[in-house]
Design a protein around this motif. Structure first.
Motif, mmCIF file in Angstrom:
data_model
loop_
_atom_site.group_PDB
_atom_site.id
_atom_site.type_symbol
_atom_site.label_atom_id
_atom_site.label_comp_id
_atom_site.label_asym_id
_atom_site.label_seq_id
_atom_site.Cartn_x
_atom_site.Cartn_y
_atom_site.Cartn_z
ATOM 1 N N VAL A 19 -2.374 -14.177 4.811
ATOM 2 C CA VAL A 19 -3.420 -13.309 4.246
ATOM 3 C C VAL A 19 -2.880 -12.515 3.061
ATOM 4 O O VAL A 19 -3.480 -12.493 1.968
ATOM 5 N N ILE A 20 -1.724 -11.864 3.249
ATOM 6 C CA ILE A 20 -1.155 -11.045 2.172
ATOM 7 C C ILE A 20 -0.721 -11.922 1.000
ATOM 8 O O ILE A 20 -0.960 -11.590 -0.169
ATOM 9 N N GLY A 21 -0.068 -13.044 1.290
ATOM 10 C CA GLY A 21 0.409 -13.917 0.227
ATOM 11 C C GLY A 21 -0.719 -14.534 -0.578
ATOM 12 O O GLY A 21 -0.628 -14.663 -1.803
ATOM 13 N N THR A 22 -1.810 -14.921 0.099
ATOM 14 C CA THR A 22 -2.962 -15.481 -0.615
ATOM 15 C C THR A 22 -3.602 -14.439 -1.518
ATOM 16 O O THR A 22 -3.932 -14.727 -2.679
ATOM 17 N N ALA A 23 -3.778 -13.221 -0.994
ATOM 18 C CA ALA A 23 -4.344 -12.147 -1.813
ATOM 19 C C ALA A 23 -3.439 -11.836 -3.007
ATOM 20 O O ALA A 23 -3.923 -11.629 -4.128
ATOM 21 N N ALA A 24 -2.130 -11.823 -2.771
ATOM 22 C CA ALA A 24 -1.183 -11.567 -3.865
ATOM 23 C C ALA A 24 -1.224 -12.680 -4.903
ATOM 24 O O ALA A 24 -1.175 -12.411 -6.118
ATOM 25 N N ALA A 25 -1.324 -13.936 -4.453
ATOM 26 C CA ALA A 25 -1.376 -15.069 -5.388
ATOM 27 C C ALA A 25 -2.634 -15.004 -6.253
ATOM 28 O O ALA A 25 -2.582 -15.271 -7.461
ATOM 29 N N ILE A 26 -3.758 -14.646 -5.645
ATOM 30 C CA ILE A 26 -5.010 -14.525 -6.412
ATOM 31 C C ILE A 26 -4.884 -13.406 -7.449
ATOM 32 O O ILE A 26 -5.307 -13.552 -8.602
ATOM 33 N N GLY A 27 -4.262 -12.288 -7.051
ATOM 34 C CA GLY A 27 -4.059 -11.189 -7.991
ATOM 35 C C GLY A 27 -3.117 -11.562 -9.117
ATOM 36 O O GLY A 27 -3.359 -11.238 -10.285
ATOM 37 N N ILE A 28 -2.029 -12.245 -8.783
ATOM 38 C CA ILE A 28 -1.058 -12.658 -9.805
ATOM 39 C C ILE A 28 -1.699 -13.637 -10.780
ATOM 40 O O ILE A 28 -1.478 -13.576 -11.993
ATOM 41 N N ASN A 29 -2.489 -14.554 -10.251
ATOM 42 C CA ASN A 29 -3.114 -15.570 -11.108
ATOM 43 C C ASN A 29 -4.120 -14.963 -12.087
ATOM 44 O O ASN A 29 -4.368 -15.538 -13.151
ATOM 45 N N SER A 30 -4.699 -13.827 -11.734
ATOM 46 C CA SER A 30 -5.693 -13.189 -12.604
ATOM 47 C C SER A 30 -5.059 -12.284 -13.665
ATOM 48 O O SER A 30 -5.773 -11.757 -14.516
ATOM 49 N N MET A 31 -3.726 -12.112 -13.626
ATOM 50 C CA MET A 31 -3.048 -11.268 -14.608
ATOM 51 C C MET A 31 -2.915 -11.983 -15.951
ATOM 52 O O MET A 31 -3.098 -13.199 -16.052
#
Length: 285
Positions: A85-97
């Motif tokens: 859950v945390i890693g997926t949310a972090a990946a989505i956030g990183i990808n939007s940077m």
């Protein structure tokens, strides 16, 4: 000449797979062996077949071995779910940077993957020793072993989830999310109904990676836990003692992982086959 090269390629692949999986198959077969009393795995009796028995599997849930196995499974399941859950949310956030911040955060998030386990284990040991010292001064209870193991396992598993989900996000198109918003979805609905299903193969891979890393970990668990030990720590201490190691313990961990991996890959292949059939129908129209 082409036939020789093709034959050599398959021979090389077969030898590589044999080298990788023969020890595991050997362990599974000898987990049903009737070992002598004392050290059940040693240079004296390893490889000597003394009879078929299920007794080794009957002992895995008893005593310290059973406690270590149950603790390991509890930690692994909770770790894989939370880290996914945390890693997926972090990946989505990183990808939007933007490009530069994304590259920086991606590099930083991958540091725990290349960091030696010994350094990670000592770091967590010092961290929890510092936290427990503060809690004792405040008159509060110390952090118990279960919480320490859980926090440590989640921390080093998250980067593997990010590493698994990010490539899938890069393959996905931002237009899907925007189209969902244009069709009336809220940002949360678009994320849940469009983005998550599209990157589900990466999420599944990250979940399996987190589960595997948690089950496999020894060094971090060895430094973090004080009283309650995971299965890897128990096997290490047992192998160095007189009672030896029950080979069924490793087999019980290996079989669920292989089963989970086969289920995920078969589902992925089925979905790819269905997508291929659908694309053919569209082309025919």
């Amino acid at each position: 000449m082409k036939k020789v090269r093709s034959s050599f390629k398959y021979v090389y692949l077969g030898l590589m797979l044999l080298f990788l999986y023969l020890p595991i198959l050997y362990l599974i077969v000898f987990s049903f062996n009737e070992f002598s009393t004392g050290r059940r795995i040693s240079y004296a009796n390893l490889g000597k077949w003394k009879g078929f028995t299920f007794a080794n599997y009957g002992r895995i849930f008893t005593g310290e071995a059973g406690s270590a196995l149950i603790l390991t499974l509890e930690i692994a399941v909770i770790t894989s779910i939370v880290a996914t859950v945390i890693g997926t949310a972090a990946a989505i956030g990183i990808n939007s940077m933007k490009k530069r911040p994304r590259q920086l955060i991606t590099s930083v998030s991958q540091l725990p993957m290349v960091n030696p386990d010994l350094v990670t284990g000592i770091t967590f040991m010092m961290l929890f020793a510092f936290i427990n010292g503060i809690l004792v001064k405040m008159g509060m209870a110390q952090v118990n072993d279960f919480v320490k193991l859980l926090v440590a396992h989640i921390s080093f598993s998250i980067p593997y989830v990010i590493f698994s989900v990010l490539p899938r996000l890069r393959q996905s198109s931002d237009m899907l999310y925007e189209a969902a918003l244009d069709l009336g979805c809220t940002p949360l609905q678009a994320l849940w109904k469009v983005v998550i299903p599209d990157i589900m193969p990466g999420i599944s891979t990250g979940f399996i990676m987190a589960l595997t890393m948690s089950l496999d970990d020894f060094v971090v668990s060895y430094f973090v836990s004080d009283l309650r030990s995971t299965l890897s720590v128990y096997i290490y201490s047992s192998a160095r003692g007189a009672k030896g190691v029950n080979p069924a313990l490793a087999t019980v961990i290996f079989i669920p992982l292989v089963t989970l991996l086969l289920v995920v890959n078969l589902r992925r292949l089925k979905k790819e086959h269905e997508d291929e059939i659908q694309n053919r129908k569209v082309k025919m129209k």
